[in-house]
Design an enzyme around this catalytic site. Structure first.
Site, PDB file in Angstrom:
ATOM      1  N   ASP A 112      47.318   7.420  66.401  1.00 37.64           N
ATOM      2  CA  ASP A 112      46.964   8.623  65.642  1.00 37.64           C
ATOM      3  C   ASP A 112      45.768   8.453  64.716  1.00 37.64           C
ATOM      4  OD1 ASP A 112      48.039   6.972  63.714  1.00 37.64           O
ATOM      5  OD2 ASP A 112      49.512   8.400  62.966  1.00 37.64           O
ATOM      6  N   HIS A 113      45.381   7.221  64.409  1.00 34.15           N
ATOM      7  CA  HIS A 113      44.354   6.985  63.391  1.00 34.15           C
ATOM      8  C   HIS A 113      42.935   6.879  63.940  1.00 34.15           C
ATOM      9  CE1 HIS A 113      47.347   6.500  60.322  1.00 34.15           C
ATOM     10  NE2 HIS A 113      46.514   5.957  59.454  1.00 34.15           N
ATOM     11  N   ASP A 177      52.576   1.920  57.385  1.00 38.34           N
ATOM     12  CA  ASP A 177      51.732   2.967  56.817  1.00 38.34           C
ATOM     13  C   ASP A 177      52.396   3.405  55.522  1.00 38.34           C
ATOM     14  OD1 ASP A 177      49.427   5.132  57.809  1.00 38.34           O
ATOM     15  OD2 ASP A 177      50.880   5.956  56.391  1.00 38.34           O
ATOM     16  N   ARG A 459      45.697  12.067  49.784  1.00 37.06           N
ATOM     17  CA  ARG A 459      44.813  11.236  48.973  1.00 37.06           C
ATOM     18  C   ARG A 459      43.439  11.863  48.863  1.00 37.06           C
ATOM     19  NH1 ARG A 459      47.206   5.860  51.424  1.00 37.06           N
ATOM     20  NH2 ARG A 459      48.918   5.684  49.941  1.00 37.06           N
ATOM     21  N   SER A 653      46.842   2.873  50.528  1.00 37.75           N
ATOM     22  CA  SER A 653      47.334   2.564  51.865  1.00 37.75           C
ATOM     23  C   SER A 653      48.031   1.214  51.929  1.00 37.75           C
ATOM     24  CB  SER A 653      46.158   2.574  52.850  1.00 37.75           C
ATOM     25  OG  SER A 653      46.537   2.052  54.091  1.00 37.75           O
ATOM     26  N   ARG A 655      47.551  -0.893  54.230  1.00 39.34           N
ATOM     27  CA  ARG A 655      46.764  -1.743  55.137  1.00 39.34           C
ATOM     28  C   ARG A 655      46.707  -3.196  54.671  1.00 39.34           C
ATOM     29  NH1 ARG A 655      41.463   1.784  53.809  1.00 39.34           N
ATOM     30  NH2 ARG A 655      43.058   3.323  54.285  1.00 39.34           N
TER      31      ARG A 655
END
Length: 763
Positions: A112-113, A177, A459, A653, A655
């Site tokens: 999806d990213h 995520d 965000r 995030s 990440r």
């Protein structure tokens, strides 16, 4: 009347075209939860909150677990893992390095990213499938070999897919995520983590989480008119700020909960990531049952009905902090710019913008994202768009729509919402994150051009959506973002102001309205899901010459010494999110290649030495360069280095690249005023030393050209301190204590060089 045309009918069960629920490999284990909860209640002898029931219900050893809110660490057994494609690459590369033959718990990957928003759904998806084929093939083949389900590009945003298929009341799900808490809208304890945490769970190792505190948010009254669930979390962000939820689960309760749909509750939980919360949750109720029925999971609804006691707080349960919001008094809000906790009333934001010299003109309104892309969200926005379409009007600003899933997209197309959006100038993008995470090939402004946008995203950090640091991003409900796209100005209060039709007549927008669930059931659309075979199949191939994928080399173990005379790579000033540490946008294509992605390390962090970005000094040579360039020079010369940062370092995030990159580039420690939860854990997992000033004022004692010595590392133990001595260029020095939050297990991660190294040493 518009409302009559879009009015809700009593929702029927899902249409037969809906794919079967995929719970065959993740049984609902309320019996096991109940046993654990009984053990814990017997030990604690007090009522439990909802989140405590779900968390403690998943303890690995309830009889012996050390349970102290905010202090102890819990070993938990989550039910499921979900990964989005940008983070799944590194998670799966780490899992491959672990040597495990197959995942031990049900897991999925969601593409999806990596889809950029530019020309609309069909064109953008075609481009993404071409550009990202190597990555998608890697993820798909890894799924087949290691037993992970794969949702291909076009299926939708991970959190909407999880809500439609995998979340259920009482589930414990971890996702790579930060907005994984979206599943709390369906009563699940869904927590965002780094890839190394996901690897632990997929490998069958208990997952470690610091025992969360619990913040109770009591909702009374009822949402109505222009006020939406998004306004609840915007107000909570105002109250708690971007770090007020750190180390805590936010638990909503009270009669006001009943006025919100399941997907509305998911919106609130989703954006709880912006206050630093571990996760957010709602108690099980009839709105969740309706959603389960609608999405083909009535059997789970029956089980939840029979286990209501597990899925609500006990009477008399106590919270570490109590917040009360009267929904009758709540007004539509809009937060921003540049931070998601800067709260304004929508009725006042135009005046506030003028006062602060923010652009009042709105260049773009964008709706969708994992936070607000449900059928109800789309319906409420469409109800407003239809009012101007019926008068022959179009939006004055750009208008972008990102459906949350293929199921949502297909259903809103069938029900006419898509045509309404397009009739007013809207462009329906692919079922993906798109502009929310910086995947937006924007054409209406130049980089550096000052402008305002309003989104229904979560965000709005500097440069977050379009890489333009002068874009003033505001966060609001989908209906308000639609209003600002219609009017093209922040200086418009839809509750009182009027629009002018082409014939000169004045009119006010009717309050938005959307069906909670589709009255005709769901349209499944195209099937993008591949279930893993019962046994691993095929091989995962990574081209050694690839620029996008790179097999991992284990990090070196700790050398057993204190850190002496380390250079300061950069002393960061002010807000430093994971977007600053490891930017997204065009860098997403390197998320599977550690060396290449490391070239974005802290390139947008503000250097306190000169208040510039990506301009630091190599203090051993006097040469200046970009942050990653100087880090590589230090590494090549065998010079250790540290980063010094401000408050809530690593906000945003989940990440883990933001932790992998400094480790890969030779960093040894990150010293800050305070950390965001996920980032601190990620640093520990990769063998870094995340340290905080015992006295935050000591941050000011450090000069960018100091030499840093850390003593006490050789005696690292739970609750110990590390002494930092900084030697200044003039020969003087300062010493002060630093704190850490390592426990015994995490110290083993550090000593072995990473959590993955330690795991392999125990196999």
């Amino acid at each position: 009347m518009l409302r009559a045309r879009l009015a809700a009918k009593k929702c029927s069960k899902a249409a037969s075209s809906v794919p079967m629920s995929r719970f065959d490999d993740a049984p609902v284990n309320y019996e096991g939860m109940a046993k654990n909860i009984d053990i814990v209640k017997g030990r604690l002898n007090r009522p439990l909150t909802l989140s405590e029931k779900v968390v403690y219900g998943h303890l690995d050893n309830a009889a012996e677990a050390d349970i102290r809110r905010g202090d102890s660490y819990l070993n938990l057994r989550p039910d499921r893992v979900a990964m989005q494609d940008a983070t799944a690459q590194m998670a799966m590369l780490q899992f491959i390095s672990s040597g495990m033959p197959r995942v031990a718990v049900p897991s999925t990957i969601h593409a999806d990213h990596l889809i950029a928003a530019e020309n609309g759904s069909v064109a953008d998806l075609k481009v993404a499938n071409t550009l990202n084929r190597e990555v998608y093939d890697f993820l798909g083949s890894a799924g087949k070999k290691y037993g992970v389900g794969f949702w291909e590009a076009g299926s939708g945003i991970i959190h909407q897919i999880v809500l439609e298929n995998y979340a259920f009341p009482g589930v414990m799900l971890i996702g790579t995520d930060s907005h994984t808490p979206n599943g709390g809208g369906l009563g699940g304890c869904c927590v965002g983590v780094g890839g190394a945490d996901a690897v632990d769970v997929m490998a069958g190792i208990p997952w470690e989480l610091k025992c969360p505190k619990v913040i109770g948010v009591e909702l009374t009254g009822k949402l109505s008119g222009w006020t939406s669930p998004k306004d609840v979390i915007l107000k909570v962000a105002d109250i708690l700020t971007v770090k007020g939820g750190t180390g805590a689960i936010v638990e909503y309760f009270g009669p006001g909960v009943e006025s919100m749909s399941c997907t509305g509750m998911a919106t609130i939980c989703n954006m709880g990531a912006e206050i630093g919360a571990t996760t957010s949750m709602f108690p099980y109720n009839h709105r969740m049952r309706s959603y389960l029925d609608s999405t083909g999971r009535s059997a789970i609804g029956d089980l939840a009905d029979a286990n209501q006691g597990l899925l609500n707080a006990d009477a008399g349960a106590e919270y570490d902090q109590h917040i009360h919001i009267n929904l009758d008094e709540l007004r539509p809000g809009i937060n921003g710019p540049f931070t998601p906790d800067l709260y304004h009333l929508a009725s006042e934001v135009g005046e506030t913008a003028l006062k602060h010299d923010w652009p009042v003109e709105v260049k773009y309104g964008l709706i969708g994202s994992c936070t607000n892309s449900s059928y109800e969200d789309m319906g409420r926005a469409a109800s407003l768009a239809k009012q101007i379409a019926d008068r022959g009007m179009t939006c004055k600003a750009g208008f972008s729509i990102s459906p949350g899933s293929e199921q949502v997209r297909a259903t809103i197309e069938r029900d006419g919402y898509t045509k309404i959006f397009e009739s007013v100038g809207g462009v329906v993008m692919s079922n993906s994150c798109g502009p929310c995470i910086g995947q937006w090939n924007r054409k209406d402004t130049e980089k550096g051009e000052k402008n305002s946008i309003v989104t229904s995203f979560n965000r709005n950090f500097t440069g977050r959506n379009d890489a333009n640091p002068m874009t003033h991003g505001f966060v609001a409900s989908p209906e308000l973002a639609t209003v600002y796209a219609i009017t093209g100005t922040l200086d418009f209060d839809p509750e009182v102001d009027e629009l002018t039709a082409p014939d000169g007549s004045k009119f006010k927008l009717e309050t938005p309205y959307g069906d909670e669930l589709p009255s005709q059931g769901w349209e499944a659309g195209q099937n993008y899901y591949t279930h893993p075979p019962a046994e691993g199949a095929g091989e995962v191939v990574v081209d050694p010459e690839s620029a996008r994928l790179q097999l991992l080399t284990p990090f070196n173990a700790w050398d057993g010494k204190n850190l002496e005379n380390a250079e300061i790579l950069i002393k960061v000033k002010g807000k430093c999110t994971t977007d600053h540490i490891s930017a997204a946008g065009p860098w997403l294509k390197f998320r599977g290649h550690l060396d290449n992605i490391s070239n974005n390390f802290l390139i947008t962090g503000l250097n306190s030495e000169n208040e510039e970005m990506n301009n630091v000094c190599n203090w051993t040579t006097g040469e200046r360069g970009g942050v990653p360039d100087i880090a590589r020079q230090y590494k090549a010369a065998g010079v250790p280095w540290v980063v010094v940062g401000d408050d809530n370092y690593g906000e945003g995030s989940s990440r883990e690249h933001a932790a992998l990159e400094p480790r890969h580039l030779g960093g040894r420690a990150i010293i800050v005023k305070s950390f965001a939860r996920i980032h601190e854990t990620n640093l520990k997992k990769q063998g870094m030393l995340p340290l905080t000033f015992a006295d935050p004022a000591d941050y000011d004692k450090i000069r960018p050209d100091d030499k840093v010595t850390l003593t006490g590392v050789t005696e690292l133990a739970p609750f110990s301190q590390v002494t930092c001595t900084v030697t200044h260029n003039d020969g003087s020095s300062d010493s002060f204590p630093l704190n850490h939050t390592f426990n015994d297990l995490q110290i083993n991660w550090f000593k072995n060089g990473s959590a993955l190294n330690y795991m392999k040493s125990q196999m």
